[in-house]
Write a protein that holds these residues in place. Structure first.
Motif, PDB file in Angstrom:
ATOM      1  N   HIS A 507       0.902  -0.947  -0.187  1.00  0.00           N
ATOM      2  CA  HIS A 507      -0.058   0.135   0.237  1.00  0.00           C
ATOM      3  C   HIS A 507       0.962   1.333   0.215  1.00  0.00           C
ATOM      4  CE1 HIS A 507      -3.624  -2.502   0.908  1.00  0.00           C
ATOM      5  NE2 HIS A 507      -2.822  -2.845   1.781  1.00  0.00           N
ATOM      6  N   TYR A 508       0.295   1.812  -0.473  1.00  0.00           N
ATOM      7  CA  TYR A 508       1.265   3.024  -0.851  1.00  0.00           C
ATOM      8  C   TYR A 508       0.742   4.994   0.001  1.00  0.00           C
ATOM      9  CZ  TYR A 508       3.449   0.736  -4.727  1.00  0.00           C
ATOM     10  OH  TYR A 508       4.640  -0.198  -4.942  1.00  0.00           O
ATOM     11  N   ALA A 509       1.372   5.005   0.297  1.00  0.00           N
ATOM     12  CA  ALA A 509       0.813   6.560   1.495  1.00  0.00           C
ATOM     13  C   ALA A 509       1.425   7.797   0.884  1.00  0.00           C
ATOM     14  CB  ALA A 509       0.531   5.791   3.016  1.00  0.00           C
ATOM     15  N   GLY A 510       1.325   8.844   1.060  1.00  0.00           N
ATOM     16  CA  GLY A 510       2.212  10.120   0.831  1.00  0.00           C
ATOM     17  C   GLY A 510       0.612  11.441  -0.012  1.00  0.00           C
ATOM     18  N   ALA A 511       1.236  12.951   0.705  1.00  0.00           N
ATOM     19  CA  ALA A 511       0.636  13.660  -0.521  1.00  0.00           C
ATOM     20  C   ALA A 511       1.422  13.540  -1.558  1.00  0.00           C
ATOM     21  CB  ALA A 511       1.135  14.619   0.571  1.00  0.00           C
ATOM     22  N   TRP A 512       2.075  13.563  -2.160  1.00  0.00           N
ATOM     23  CA  TRP A 512       2.656  13.413  -3.377  1.00  0.00           C
ATOM     24  C   TRP A 512       1.428  11.890  -4.254  1.00  0.00           C
ATOM     25  CZ3 TRP A 512       2.685   7.984  -5.340  1.00  0.00           C
ATOM     26  CH2 TRP A 512       2.655   6.827  -4.757  1.00  0.00           C
ATOM     27  N   SER A 513       0.609  11.061  -3.705  1.00  0.00           N
ATOM     28  CA  SER A 513      -0.525  10.597  -4.526  1.00  0.00           C
ATOM     29  C   SER A 513      -1.473  11.581  -4.989  1.00  0.00           C
ATOM     30  CB  SER A 513      -0.552   9.621  -3.529  1.00  0.00           C
ATOM     31  OG  SER A 513      -1.490  10.007  -2.724  1.00  0.00           O
ATOM     32  N   VAL A 514      -1.860  12.734  -4.394  1.00  0.00           N
ATOM     33  CA  VAL A 514      -3.060  13.893  -5.157  1.00  0.00           C
ATOM     34  C   VAL A 514      -1.831  15.162  -5.073  1.00  0.00           C
ATOM     35  CG1 VAL A 514      -4.648  14.643  -4.958  1.00  0.00           C
ATOM     36  CG2 VAL A 514      -4.337  11.788  -4.587  1.00  0.00           C
ATOM     37  N   LEU A 515      -1.277  15.374  -4.144  1.00  0.00           N
ATOM     38  CA  LEU A 515      -1.532  16.799  -4.180  1.00  0.00           C
ATOM     39  C   LEU A 515      -0.714  17.452  -2.821  1.00  0.00           C
ATOM     40  CD1 LEU A 515      -2.006  20.070  -5.226  1.00  0.00           C
ATOM     41  CD2 LEU A 515      -4.497  20.248  -3.628  1.00  0.00           C
ATOM     42  N   THR A 523      -4.168  12.144   5.504  1.00  0.00           N
ATOM     43  CA  THR A 523      -4.808  10.993   4.818  1.00  0.00           C
ATOM     44  C   THR A 523      -5.333  10.209   4.464  1.00  0.00           C
ATOM     45  OG1 THR A 523      -6.899  12.839   4.576  1.00  0.00           O
ATOM     46  CG2 THR A 523      -7.702  11.263   3.445  1.00  0.00           C
ATOM     47  N   SER A 524      -3.968  10.001   3.526  1.00  0.00           N
ATOM     48  CA  SER A 524      -3.476   9.357   3.047  1.00  0.00           C
ATOM     49  C   SER A 524      -2.603   7.646   3.810  1.00  0.00           C
ATOM     50  CB  SER A 524      -2.124   9.630   2.100  1.00  0.00           C
ATOM     51  OG  SER A 524      -1.482   9.515   2.238  1.00  0.00           O
ATOM     52  N   GLY A 525      -2.015   8.357   4.526  1.00  0.00           N
ATOM     53  CA  GLY A 525      -1.995   6.732   5.774  1.00  0.00           C
ATOM     54  C   GLY A 525      -3.002   6.517   6.827  1.00  0.00           C
ATOM     55  N   PHE A 526      -4.488   7.240   6.849  1.00  0.00           N
ATOM     56  CA  PHE A 526      -5.120   6.943   7.505  1.00  0.00           C
ATOM     57  C   PHE A 526      -6.279   5.915   5.932  1.00  0.00           C
ATOM     58  CE2 PHE A 526      -6.615  10.070  10.136  1.00  0.00           C
ATOM     59  CZ  PHE A 526      -5.674  10.391  11.748  1.00  0.00           C
ATOM     60  N   ALA A 527      -6.021   6.106   4.994  1.00  0.00           N
ATOM     61  CA  ALA A 527      -6.570   5.090   3.805  1.00  0.00           C
ATOM     62  C   ALA A 527      -5.887   3.897   3.659  1.00  0.00           C
ATOM     63  CB  ALA A 527      -6.383   6.334   2.904  1.00  0.00           C
ATOM     64  N   ALA A 528      -4.047   4.024   3.824  1.00  0.00           N
ATOM     65  CA  ALA A 528      -3.688   2.224   4.021  1.00  0.00           C
ATOM     66  C   ALA A 528      -4.234   1.855   5.080  1.00  0.00           C
ATOM     67  CB  ALA A 528      -2.254   2.746   3.791  1.00  0.00           C
ATOM     68  N   ALA A 529      -4.323   1.903   6.143  1.00  0.00           N
ATOM     69  CA  ALA A 529      -4.274   1.744   7.136  1.00  0.00           C
ATOM     70  C   ALA A 529      -5.927   0.938   6.908  1.00  0.00           C
ATOM     71  CB  ALA A 529      -4.630   1.884   8.221  1.00  0.00           C
ATOM     72  N   TYR A 530      -6.476   1.975   6.626  1.00  0.00           N
ATOM     73  CA  TYR A 530      -7.931   0.989   6.717  1.00  0.00           C
ATOM     74  C   TYR A 530      -8.100   0.405   5.255  1.00  0.00           C
ATOM     75  CZ  TYR A 530     -13.760   1.822   5.911  1.00  0.00           C
ATOM     76  OH  TYR A 530     -14.489   1.416   5.790  1.00  0.00           O
ATOM     77  N   GLN A 531      -7.499   0.356   4.287  1.00  0.00           N
ATOM     78  CA  GLN A 531      -7.072  -1.148   3.725  1.00  0.00           C
ATOM     79  C   GLN A 531      -6.828  -1.909   3.682  1.00  0.00           C
ATOM     80  OE1 GLN A 531     -10.074   1.053   1.620  1.00  0.00           O
ATOM     81  NE2 GLN A 531      -8.483  -0.279  -0.125  1.00  0.00           N
ATOM     82  N   LEU A 532      -5.836  -2.185   4.922  1.00  0.00           N
ATOM     83  CA  LEU A 532      -5.970  -3.628   6.132  1.00  0.00           C
ATOM     84  C   LEU A 532      -7.170  -3.423   6.887  1.00  0.00           C
ATOM     85  CD1 LEU A 532      -2.343  -2.902   6.290  1.00  0.00           C
ATOM     86  CD2 LEU A 532      -3.269  -3.907   4.335  1.00  0.00           C
TER      87      LEU A 532
END
Length: 570
Positions: A507-515, A523-532
């Protein structure tokens, strides 16, 4: 993994995205066993603090790299408040350009009068972009300006500096997706200010300055570790992802790491996990994956372009006055004629009067005369950061106040309690002999701490004026690796993240994925954990969920789980 075992999760990177993922996973000590690796000695990534001479500058530290955020950044605010830290409201005054090219959001200037027709048309174009956002995502700003026949000077003197300053797009601004323009004015999750047909920016919006980031991240780390299922390994550099699909009983993911620091480096060691969250920048992901990267990962991650900038923190007021409008000058006032309507005249005169007493910019930009599409940026950290006015490192938080999600994570970590002590705001009191607009003591202008950012080493360093800053007044110099928000990013990376996220136990997390925003990193870190399988920590908070839902859909191609949704389409 046998039933009842905890998933072993590796997180690479302890910046905002890695810490957010670790926090969400830490809420489930019975389900996850997490190890966080970072080559640095502390958490925070780009969110760092450095020490100052309080007796010289009026404060014992500055936040370096990340200064503050919009009040719309709900996940960041709630996370900090839960830890016992509060952000400080500041008026976002901006000083764009110099001399005849100067304009500001504090009072109408001659330049905003000159571009009146372009500004009005710009408002109409923003609405067109909003309606046709998908199409405009793939159109760069310079092409949009030509498409709608804006003047070249309007783009160079107003549009480019505005976008570059608040999205960190630097000297790549002409090539970014013009959909960002609409977001900065209209998106409720990213909005920074209101549009004005008279001056482009309406009034002085409220920004939030961060508390001491070093302490905040330390408290965050302590809170996460307190639950017992997350181990932090600082000064541990992951050197290679050996496998992500191993059939070993020890775990599908195998990584290689070294212990580094103080000039020492151990031999590489191999360790196994079930899942991996790569909370680092895109090209670092590829360097670690090496031959393990799939063809699609190489295309999506390799499409992210990075630039190298250097920030010089200094106390050179003469340099600032040479290249920026630091103080109010009535010669820049917008001209008023006999034909100016009474209401407009009254509003302008009130703005001039306000500026004469209260002009104190936080942000500055300057266009290079040789190429006005390229800029330099500066901050007045003394105006921006509240510790220069005696605020304690925790910010304006009352330890007894538990409203607004303050101290939700009771007990508050020790570092947060220490940062809340009022006496920590006393350092540098003897230097604070001036006053801000609210009559609060702050250092006089000649004692201010500035930070100037020289952008895009490879494309613009021949224009830099860094060598003109007095060496005796330099405080700190630091290089940064910055993502470019060129339009290709929104064509070749953002819409394709959902097809690599979650594949091969990664899973990838980081602001670079959008903006490039702290809020998106969180938010990206929460999303990666949520997917797990972790819960979203702020479930039920509509302000927080708004961006989280958008990020899940965009970068993971999914919605919140059925039990977390309200209604069929939520």
């Amino acid at each position: 993994m046998t039933p009842g075992d905890r998933q072993r999760v590796c997180i690479i990177g302890a910046g905002a995205s890695g810490m957010s993922a670790a926090y969400a996973l830490s809420q489930h000590p019975d389900r996850f066993d997490v190890t966080v690796y970072d080559k640095e000695g502390v958490a925070g990534g780009m969110a760092t603090s450095i020490a100052l001479d309080a007796d010289k500058y009026g404060a014992p530290y500055i936040n370096d790299g990340v200064q503050g955020c919009s009040p719309a950044f709900a996940n960041t605010m709630r996370m900090f408040r839960m830890l016992g830290f509060e952000l400080t409201e500041v008026g976002m005054q901006i000083s764009f350009g110099k001399g005849d090219d100067f304009w500001t959001n504090v009072f109408p200037t001659a330049l905003t009068s000159e571009f009146q027709a372009d500004i009005v048309k710009f408002g109409r174009v923003l609405k067109v972009i909003k309606r046709l956002e998908v199409m405009f995502t793939f159109i760069p700003v310079h092409a949009m300006l030509k498409m709608f026949r804006f003047s070249t000077d309007f783009g160079e003197k107003m549009v480019y500096p505005l976008v570059a300053l608040f999205f960190g797009t630097g000297n790549q601004t002409p090539y970014i997706s013009c959909a960002i323009l609409e977001r900065v004015f209209m998106d409720p999750s990213m909005k920074l200010f209101e549009f004005s047909e008279k001056s482009l920016l309406a009034s002085i919006p409220t920004m939030l300055a961060f508390p001491k980031l070093h302490d905040c991240y330390q408290a965050w780390k302590d809170d996460i570790a307190s639950r017992g299922n997350v181990t932090f390994k600082f000064n541990h550099e992951v050197s290679r992802v050996v496998s992500r699909t191993s059939k070993s009983m020890d775990g599908a993911v195998q990584i290689e790491y070294r212990v580094v620091g103080n000039g020492l480096e151990t031999d590489p060691k191999l360790v196994h996990f079930d899942q991996i969250i790569m909370a680092i920048d895109a090209d670092s992901c590829l360097k670690l994956l090496r031959s393990e990267a799939t063809f699609f990962e190489r295309r999506v991650l390799g499409n992210v372009k990075y630039l190298y900038d250097v920030t010089v923190t200094h106390n050179d007021l003469a340099y600032m006055k040479k290249y920026y409008e630091v103080q109010y000058n009535p010669s820049h006032n917008a001209p008023l004629s006999d034909k100016t309507p009474d209401k407009e005249r009254r509003q302008a005169e009130e703005a001039f009067e306000f500026a004469s007493k209260n002009f104190r910019p936080l942000y500055y930009t300057m266009q290079y005369p040789q190429d006005k599409s390229k800029i330099e940026m500066s901050f007045d950290l003394t105006h921006y950061q509240p510790q220069f006015r005696g605020e304690k490192p925790a910010g304006p938080i009352d330890p007894s106040d538990t409203s607004g999600h303050r101290h939700d994570n009771l007990p508050v970590p020790d570092v947060a309690r220490d940062a809340q002590k009022d006496d920590h705001g006393q350092a540098g009191t003897s230097v604070r002999t001036g006053q801000d607009a609210q009559r609060t003591a702050e250092p006089p202008l000649e004692r201010h701490v500035f930070q100037t950012i020289f952008l895009d080493r490879d494309g613009s360093s021949h224009l830099w004026t860094a060598d003109e800053i007095d060496k005796d007044k330099k405080i700190h110099e630091k290089w940064w690796k910055q993502q470019s928000h060129r339009w290709q990013h929104y064509a070749g990376t953002v819409p394709w993240m959902m097809f690599i996220n979650g594949k091969r136990n990664t899973h990838y997390a980081g602001a670079w994925s959008v903006l490039n925003m702290h809020e998106l990193a969180v938010t990206s870190g929460f999303a990666a954990a949520y997917q797990l399988g972790a819960d979203y920590p702020f479930k039920g908070d509509e302000n927080c969920e708004r961006l989280f839902k958008l990020y899940l859909a965009l970068s993971h191609g999914t919605r919140m789980r059925k039990e977390d949704r309200n209604g069929l389409w939520a």
